[in-house]
Write an enzyme that holds these catalytic residues in place. Structure first.
Site, mmCIF file in Angstrom:
data_model
loop_
_atom_site.group_PDB
_atom_site.id
_atom_site.type_symbol
_atom_site.label_atom_id
_atom_site.label_comp_id
_atom_site.label_asym_id
_atom_site.label_seq_id
_atom_site.Cartn_x
_atom_site.Cartn_y
_atom_site.Cartn_z
ATOM 1 N N ALA A 72 -0.168 15.675 39.165
ATOM 2 C CA ALA A 72 -0.382 15.085 40.478
ATOM 3 C C ALA A 72 0.274 15.898 41.589
ATOM 4 O O ALA A 72 -0.219 15.930 42.717
ATOM 5 C CB ALA A 72 0.149 13.657 40.504
ATOM 6 N N THR A 73 1.389 16.571 41.288
ATOM 7 C CA THR A 73 2.042 17.385 42.316
ATOM 8 C C THR A 73 1.100 18.451 42.844
ATOM 9 O O THR A 73 0.968 18.651 44.057
ATOM 10 C CB THR A 73 3.323 18.030 41.760
ATOM 11 O OG1 THR A 73 4.267 17.003 41.454
ATOM 12 C CG2 THR A 73 3.939 18.986 42.772
ATOM 13 N N ASN A 145 6.935 4.791 43.054
ATOM 14 C CA ASN A 145 7.480 5.145 41.747
ATOM 15 C C ASN A 145 8.899 4.642 41.525
ATOM 16 O O ASN A 145 9.326 4.470 40.382
ATOM 17 C CB ASN A 145 7.453 6.670 41.567
ATOM 18 C CG ASN A 145 8.218 7.404 42.646
ATOM 19 O OD1 ASN A 145 7.908 7.267 43.837
ATOM 20 N ND2 ASN A 145 9.213 8.189 42.266
ATOM 21 N N GLN A 173 1.313 6.017 39.853
ATOM 22 C CA GLN A 173 1.871 4.813 39.240
ATOM 23 C C GLN A 173 0.862 3.661 39.189
ATOM 24 O O GLN A 173 1.182 2.586 38.667
ATOM 25 C CB GLN A 173 3.112 4.368 40.008
ATOM 26 C CG GLN A 173 4.224 5.393 40.050
ATOM 27 C CD GLN A 173 4.875 5.629 38.698
ATOM 28 O OE1 GLN A 173 4.803 4.802 37.792
ATOM 29 N NE2 GLN A 173 5.516 6.787 38.545
ATOM 30 N N HIS A 197 0.462 11.944 32.078
ATOM 31 C CA HIS A 197 1.590 11.480 31.264
ATOM 32 C C HIS A 197 2.170 10.147 31.722
ATOM 33 O O HIS A 197 3.054 9.599 31.076
ATOM 34 C CB HIS A 197 2.691 12.557 31.206
ATOM 35 C CG HIS A 197 3.488 12.716 32.463
ATOM 36 N ND1 HIS A 197 4.767 12.213 32.589
ATOM 37 C CD2 HIS A 197 3.226 13.342 33.623
ATOM 38 C CE1 HIS A 197 5.250 12.527 33.779
ATOM 39 N NE2 HIS A 197 4.328 13.219 34.431
ATOM 40 N N THR A 233 -7.830 28.762 33.705
ATOM 41 C CA THR A 233 -8.492 28.302 32.491
ATOM 42 C C THR A 233 -7.981 26.927 32.103
ATOM 43 O O THR A 233 -6.771 26.706 31.989
ATOM 44 C CB THR A 233 -8.238 29.280 31.329
ATOM 45 O OG1 THR A 233 -8.735 30.564 31.696
ATOM 46 C CG2 THR A 233 -8.916 28.812 30.057
ATOM 47 N N CYS A 315 12.531 12.688 39.189
ATOM 48 C CA CYS A 315 12.451 13.941 39.930
ATOM 49 C C CYS A 315 13.703 14.198 40.767
ATOM 50 O O CYS A 315 14.014 15.335 41.108
ATOM 51 C CB CYS A 315 11.226 13.928 40.848
ATOM 52 S SG CYS A 315 9.689 13.606 39.972
#
Length: 369
Positions: A72-73, A145, A173, A197, A233, A315
């Protein structure tokens, strides 16, 4: 050990692991092909990627396209730096949004951070006052989050539409926990960023959903494999795992909501002496951000080593600074530093919650609280 850190990451679902194994092929298999190659093995891998893409897209609003990313970042950065106009966001957003301020301003665009209400929800009056015809993008998360607060996304989209601004939603989230399809179809956002994840998929893959007609410039160049806006890829194994996790989440959405609400009720009863941070009415119940005035959280974590929980977002852990989210909801430094986050979900049991509550309460009492 008792794992209560679902906002940081979730256990890999057996179904996702099984889906991945086939595409981790060794030299004697026919499943290690590059999904961008034209030969048979490449086409097989590409088919697996597209099947996964369909499963991710099924979690999104109708129409649009899904672009696989590393997480997502990356997806958030792609939109923040790949669109035009000034940016407006909120003080409780993830660092993946807030830390883009310098890069956005280096492009000659304004980056405005608005306050949130005392309960953690977005201040829509502040958004109405700040938005201008020069605003190109409003970035707002669906579920916070750190404190689990649910933002009024459709109302924010309606405000943005008045000036023609696009809306980027950090749904990390929310994916697999809440429906992402709006109740009013015309109020769907333009971009949605998600990560595998957080919903029992593998780490290292996420996606950006882009609404039909929405534009974005490439952030990384070198092949344009993903819709000509994202180069590199793809990993068929990661894509397959993400797709399986999305399929599983879609099938069990209502059951998971019931399960998590039940666990939250147990936790709230057993941890009645703790204060909940953030809105009580507008929150994902699987996120309990709690505080106990004066508590030494570092000592608490040391005394409760069998319980995996967080003192804030993963984080930002280890920074030593009070949570920017808790400060944004008007908590003092001392209150923020006496707060913990408990996150639970699909594989959490009642016994987990009960045992963790006993340990947390006993450890807090040892400190005199």
């Amino acid at each position: 050990m008792i794992y209560l850190d679902y906002q940081a990451t979730t256990p890999l679902a057996p179904e996702a692991r099984e889906a991945m194994l086939r595409w981790l092929g060794g030299p004697d298999s026919d499943t290690f092909g590059n999904p961008h190659s034209p030969h048979r093995m490449g086409r097989m891998a590409a088919a697996a990627v597209e099947a996964a893409r369909e499963n991710v897209a099924a979690m999104m609003p109708e129409g649009g396209r899904v672009i696989f990313t590393s997480g997502a970042t990356e997806a958030l950065n792609m939109v923040l730096l790949g669109t035009a106009g000034d940016v407006i966001t909120f003080a409780t957003e993830h660092a993946a949004v807030l830390d883009c301020a310098g890069a956005v301003e280096a492009q000659g665009r304004r980056f405005t951070v608005l306050p949130v209400l005392a309960d953690g929800r977005a201040d829509l009056d502040a958004l109405r006052a700040a938005i201008t015809p020069e605003t190109g993008l409003v970035a707002i998360m669906a579920v916070n989050n750190e404190i689990g607060v649910i933002h009024p996304i459709e109302d924010a989209v309606a405000i943005a539409r008045e000036t023609g601004a696009s809306v980027l939603v950090d749904a990390v989230q929310a994916l697999g926990r809440l429906p992402l399809t709006p109740s009013r179809r015309h109020l769907a956002p333009d971009y949605i960023a998600v990560s595998a994840h957080k919903i029992h998929g593998p780490k290292g893959i996420g996606a950006l959903w882009v609404a039909k007609g929405a534009q974005i410039e490439p952030l990384v160049h070198g092949g344009g494999q993903e819709a000509r806006v994202r180069s590199g890829t793809l990993s068929p194994a990661l894509c397959a795992g993400f797709g399986a996790a999305c399929r599983l989440a879609a099938e069990g959405l209502e059951a998971q909501m019931f399960h998590v609400k039940h666990l939250a009720n147990i936790a709230r009863d057993l941890l009645a002496d703790w204060q909940v941070n953030g809105s009580l009415d507008h929150r994902w119940p699987g996120n309990l951000n709690l505080r106990r005035e004066g508590l030494d959280v570092a000592r608490l974590m040391s005394d409760c080593r069998q319980v995996m929980f967080s003192a804030g977002s993963a984080c930002a852990s280890g920074s030593g600074r009070p949570s920017h989210v808790l400060r944004a909801i008007r908590l003092s430094d001392a209150q923020a530093k006496s707060s913990i986050r408990l996150g639970f979900g699909r594989y959490t049991t009642e016994a987990d919650i009960e045992a963790a509550a006993v340990m947390l309460n006993d450890a807090a009492r040892e400190q005199g609280f």
